[in-house]
Structures are given as structure tokens and as C-alpha cells.
Design an enzyme around this catalytic site. Structure first.
Site, PDB file in Angstrom:
ATOM      1  N   HIS A 143      -7.373  10.067   1.948  1.00 16.54           N
ATOM      2  CA  HIS A 143      -6.229  10.335   1.067  1.00 16.54           C
ATOM      3  C   HIS A 143      -5.178  11.059   1.889  1.00 16.54           C
ATOM      4  CE1 HIS A 143      -4.239  11.158  -2.835  1.00 16.54           C
ATOM      5  NE2 HIS A 143      -3.829  12.268  -2.234  1.00 16.54           N
ATOM      6  N   GLN A 144      -3.969  10.500   1.940  1.00 10.32           N
ATOM      7  CA  GLN A 144      -2.893  11.113   2.715  1.00 10.32           C
ATOM      8  C   GLN A 144      -1.846  11.727   1.798  1.00 10.32           C
ATOM      9  OE1 GLN A 144      -3.037   7.752   6.085  1.00 10.32           O
ATOM     10  NE2 GLN A 144      -1.189   8.996   6.218  1.00 10.32           N
ATOM     11  N   SER A 145      -1.339  12.878   2.215  1.00  6.54           N
ATOM     12  CA  SER A 145      -0.362  13.586   1.397  1.00  6.54           C
ATOM     13  C   SER A 145       0.403  14.578   2.264  1.00  6.54           C
ATOM     14  CB  SER A 145      -1.066  14.328   0.258  1.00  6.54           C
ATOM     15  OG  SER A 145      -0.160  15.118  -0.481  1.00  6.54           O
ATOM     16  N   LYS A 157      -5.765  15.607  -7.564  1.00  4.30           N
ATOM     17  CA  LYS A 157      -5.646  15.262  -8.978  1.00  4.30           C
ATOM     18  C   LYS A 157      -4.872  13.965  -9.155  1.00  4.30           C
ATOM     19  CE  LYS A 157      -5.607  20.180 -10.205  1.00  4.30           C
ATOM     20  NZ  LYS A 157      -4.866  21.287 -10.844  1.00  4.30           N
ATOM     21  N   ASN A 172       3.796   8.889  -6.295  1.00  2.00           N
ATOM     22  CA  ASN A 172       3.740   7.529  -5.772  1.00  2.00           C
ATOM     23  C   ASN A 172       3.352   6.529  -6.851  1.00  2.00           C
ATOM     24  OD1 ASN A 172       4.286   8.132  -2.945  1.00  2.00           O
ATOM     25  ND2 ASN A 172       2.313   9.178  -2.967  1.00  2.00           N
ATOM     26  N   THR A 173       3.274   6.997  -8.088  1.00  7.05           N
ATOM     27  CA  THR A 173       2.948   6.135  -9.222  1.00  7.05           C
ATOM     28  C   THR A 173       4.238   5.772  -9.945  1.00  7.05           C
ATOM     29  OG1 THR A 173       0.803   7.201  -9.489  1.00  7.05           O
ATOM     30  CG2 THR A 173       1.626   5.935 -11.356  1.00  7.05           C
ATOM     31  N   GLU A 326      -8.645  -0.384  -1.144  1.00  5.99           N
ATOM     32  CA  GLU A 326      -8.200   0.800  -1.888  1.00  5.99           C
ATOM     33  C   GLU A 326      -9.317   1.229  -2.837  1.00  5.99           C
ATOM     34  OE1 GLU A 326      -3.911   1.490  -3.133  1.00  5.99           O
ATOM     35  OE2 GLU A 326      -4.817   0.930  -5.048  1.00  5.99           O
TER      36      GLU A 326
END
Length: 484
Positions: A143-145, A157, A172-173, A326
Site C-alpha cells: 500500500h503506497q501513500s 482505513k 483516490n476514490t 489488486e
């Protein structure tokens, strides 16, 4: 290494029944009651610590399952794509979701597994060997952030969870994802084949997108996760020139570099995105890869894939070239078993969009940088960061004037500060601070975009009642566009 019997002796129904079966609504409740009954009057029962831990784990497992049921119920009942594919379920009648949605996930997974098994049966010895390698491979989930999501514990979350807690962060949604697949109550991960080495991650982009400077990697899946072969919403594999490791394929192969760009879908057309539960995902990946290899005209690529001594990194290169795996975990991941790897520096604007206070404090060390940070905060409608900066630095009206003159900040180049304070989606609390502290004039007319308008014009256009009321109480008037 062992191939599942489903592949050794394929005998799959032509049609998988997707109608939800009935379950005993009291079954899990009774099981829970039985397991936690041991804690009743524990002070007098002399129960062991091991037994108490077992009871606590039982409760945690039940809650985790309940949360997953809610996430899948939302996805399968609200997503328009599932309705059009006849893969939807009815929304729960009460406030709580039953475990029926988890049963439905398993049925949908079996449906897509049945499709690809029928398409690829029978398998050659080379295909069986490749499949066995994939089935027995360990996976890493990435998971990248740009956000700082961990201290000693990693907490990620879902967008829906973040929204419910009124946390302000870059998302990003998008609305199309929510409408068509309704998977906004899941946490997203890229997937890699584990090479059991310290060199992580193997990939730094997903579906051509760099999602952040921090890579959070876990090596354990979820019993309630699901996998898609591509981005769940955008199931088009990009051309080779957009791939992260394009040189590996351009230097070694010919035909396959033109074959990879395509939609990955099931039998009902390009919007039919295959879904596999955690139990079925490795088998689904392997069979879909074999199906692609069979169709490829690139003999050298085929030989490379069927190499008996193929290493994990090469296998990952193939899978994340042919697909863009994914993985999705319901609602929230919380674990102390993870690795955090900083891939690159985080820009000030990205740190602000991600509400990464640690990075912001490292970068904003003087008033000049605070001008930049405040402009980025206003431009991205990040009220939390704007108010934080205003409380930390003593901003004056002169600071605002200097901020507007900055040449290296696109927000100040294009917009007046008053416009940014009152545009659609701006937070009236930030505007309130500016006016109450005399940082801007309530009726100053815009000089750049919408020249001649005032903050009240913007508030009226966006129908922001709180902002309108506050501006009117402070003597705001409309600009020349609305003058009679």
C-alpha cells in the site's frame, strides 16, 4: 508442490448458482455465546489466561467477520456493475448486514474460477508446473501513500471509514468507483511475488500511477479479502510504454509487447471483472496467466514463462506485466507486522494533501515556507492544515500580500486569496479566521479569476449557507456582476 484437485481432475458445473443460500441467522451468535460463556463470573471460576486469550480471539474474529460482511453487503448491493451482471444481492433490511454477503463472495469467486477452469482445461505439463509455482508462492501486499500511516502499528482505513470519521485527506476514490462497484469500504494493495529478500518493494507504481512516497508492505492476507487481476474499476492493461519495467520486456521480447494492452474480463464483456476470494486467488491468477500465454504468438516469451527454474522476481515481472493485481481488505487494516519503506522524497504539496504533519513540520521551518504551505492548503481545500499553520505562525495582512506575489506557486499565480477562501468546497472556518483577524477585506474584488466578483459571489454560487451567513454578518456585498 501440489496442484489442487480442481485442476487435476476438473469436473466443474457449467453454471455456478449465484442465488444466495439461506443460512441460520443464529448459528454464529450461538457459537460466539458458547465461546465467550467462559468469561462469565471469571473471578470465581479460576479460568486460565490462555483460555481468556482464546475467548478474546474468538470475539475479535467474530467482529472482523461482521465488519467484512458489511463491506461486501455494501459492494454487492449498491454497485451498479454487479446489478447489470446479475451478481448483486439485496441490501440488508436492517441496520446490520448478515454473513450472506460473505457466502455470496465465495459463490462469485467460484463462478469466475469455473469460467477460467473450463477455458484452460486440460493443462500441459509445462502449464501444470507454472501453476504449481504460483499456487505455492508467497505474496507481499503493498500500500503506497504520502501519509504517515504508522508508528509501531500500521493503520490503513478505507475511504468510507475515513469519511465517517470526518478525517480530511486526499482521496483516490472517485464518484464512478462508488457508483459502479461501491468498493469504497475496502483498503487497496498492489500484489507482488515474495522473493524473501530485503530488496522491497519490487514495484513502485500500480496501473502506471505512483500512489505515494511511502510503501507499507505486509506479507499476510486476510480471510475476507478479495483480488482482481487489474484495478477493479479500470480493467484495461496499459501499453508496454507505460509499464514500470518496460525495458525488461522491450529488450527481451517482440510480439508480446503489442499483445499486453487489452481489457481483462469474464464472459459477459469488458465490464465483467473477475473477482477471487483469498482462497481462490492464486489458482485464478495462474489459470488466467496460462490463458494469456496460450494466446501469445511470442515463442520466446512462452519459453521464458515455462522455464522450470524461473525465479520469483522474473515471475513477478511477468504477472505484473500481463496483469496489475489488486488486493482488497474490508474497512481497515491494523497490524504490527509490516515494513515501511520510503521510496522518494515527499513534496510539500503532497504532504499537505495527505495531512502528513511530520513531513510538513520538517519542511516548513520559517515564515517564507509557511506562505507556500498555506497557499497549497487553500488551493487543495485542506482546512485542517490551513488552520494548523495559522495557529503555528503569526500571519499578518502583510504576509497575505507577500503570499499573493509568490511566482513559484500556481495557486497564487492563478487566484486571489479571497477567491481560494470562498470557492466551492472551501471551509468557512478558515475564511472566518482570515476575516476575524483582519487578514483580508470582506469586500475586496477579485483581480484574477472571475475579476470583479467578491467572496459573497462565490458563496452564493456554491450555495454555502454557513459562509453566506457569516459574510453577510460582516457586511459583505456582491461584486459588479450582480449589481443592478
Amino acid at each position: 508442490m501440489k496442484i489442487p484437485e480442481a485442476v487435476n481432475h476438473i469436473n466443474v458445473q457449467n453454471n455456478i448458482d449465484l442465488v444466495d443460500g439461506k443460512i441460520n441467522p443464529n448459528k454464529d451468535t450461538k457459537a460466539l455465546q458458547k465461546n465467550i460463556s467462559c468469561v462469565t463470573n471469571s473471578s470465581s471460576s479460576g479460568i486460565s489466561e490462555k483460555h481468556l486469550d482464546h475467548c478474546a480471539d474468538t470475539v475479535k474474529s467474530f467482529l472482523r467477520k461482521s465488519i467484512a460482511a458489511q463491506s461486501y453487503s455494501k459492494m454487492f448491493s449498491q454497485g451498479t456493475s454487479f446489478k447489470s451482471l446479475n451478481l448483486s444481492i439485496e441490501a440488508p433490511s436492517g441496520a446490520r448486514s448478515s454473513f450472506r454477503s460473505l457466502e455470496h463472495l465465495d459463490k462469485v469467486s467460484r463462478h469466475y474460477l469455473s469460467e477460467i477452469i473450463q477455458k484452460t482445461h486440460p493443462l500441459s505439463s509445462d502449464e501444470r508446473h507454472l501453476l504449481s509455482i504460483i499456487i505455492n508462492s508467497d505474496f507481499n501486499f503493498r500500500h503506497q501513500s504520502n501519509a504517515n500511516l504508522s508508528n509501531n502499528t500500521l493503520n490503513i482505513k478505507s475511504f468510507d471509514k475515513i469519511k465517517s470519521e470526518n478525517i480530511q485527506t486526499y482521496k483516490n476514490t472517485f464518484s464512478e468507483d462508488i457508483e459502479e462497484i461501491a468498493n469504497h469500504d475496502f483498503v487497496f494493495f498492489g500484489v507482488e511475488i515474495s522473493n524473501h529478500q530485503e530488496t522491497l518493494p519490487l514495484n513502485k507504481t500500480h496501473h502506471t500511477v505512483d500512489f505515494g512516497a511511502n510503501a507499507y508492505i505486509i506479507d499476510h492476507d486476510s480471510p475476507y479479502g478479495y483480488m482482481t487481476l487489474t484495478d477493479h474499476f479500470d480493467n484495461a492493461i496499459p501499453p508496454v510504454f507505460y509499464h514500470e519495467h518496460q525495458s525488461f520486456f522491450l529488450d527481451n521480447f517482440k510480439e508480446v509487447v503489442d499483445e499486453v494492452s487489452r481489457y481483462v474480463h469474464g464472459n459477459q464483456g469488458k465490464t465483467d471483472v473477475p473477482i477471487f476470494n483469498t482462497k481462490d486467488m492464486r489458482l485464478g491468477i495462474g489459470l488466467h496467466l496460462i490463458d494469456f500465454i496460450r494466446k501469445s504468438k511470442d515463442q520466446r516469451f512462452r519459453e521464458f514463462c515455462y522455464n522450470k527454474n524461473i525465479d520469483p522476481v522474473s515471475l513477478d515481472r511477468i504477472i505484473n506485466f500481463v496483469f496489475q493485481l489488486e488486493y482488497h481488505i474490508p474497512r481497515m487494516l491494523s497490524t504490527d507486522n509490516f515494513k515501511k519503506i520510503k521510496l522518494r522524497d515527499i513534496s510539500l504539496e503532497d504532504a499537505i494533501k495527505a495531512s502528513n504533519y511530520e513531513e510538513i513540520n520538517n519542511k516548513v521551518t520559517d515564515k517564507k515556507m509557511a506562505h507556500q504551505a498555506l497557499a497549497y492548503s487553500l488551493g487543495n481545500k485542506k482546512a485542517d492544515i490551513a488552520l494548523y499553520l495559522l495557529s503555528k505562525f503569526n500571519f499578518t495582512k502583510q504576509d497575505v500580500a507577500e503570499m499573493e506575489k509568490m511566482k513559484n506557486n500556481r495557486y497564487c499565480n492563478l487566484y486571489d486569496v479571497e477567491y481560494l477562501l470562498s470557492k466551492d468546497g472551501a471551509n468557512y472556518k478558515v475564511l472566518e479566521y482570515f476575516i476575524n483577524n483582519g487578514l483580508v477585506d470582506v469586500n475586496k474584488k477579485f483581480q484574477k479569476v472571475n475579476s470583479g466578483d467578491t467572496m459573497l459571489d462565490n458563496a452564493m454560487k456554491s450555495k454555502d449557507s454557513k459562509m453566506i451567513d457569516f459574510l453577510l454578518k460582516n457586511g459583505a456585498i456582491l461584486g459588479k456582476r450582480f449589481e443592478i
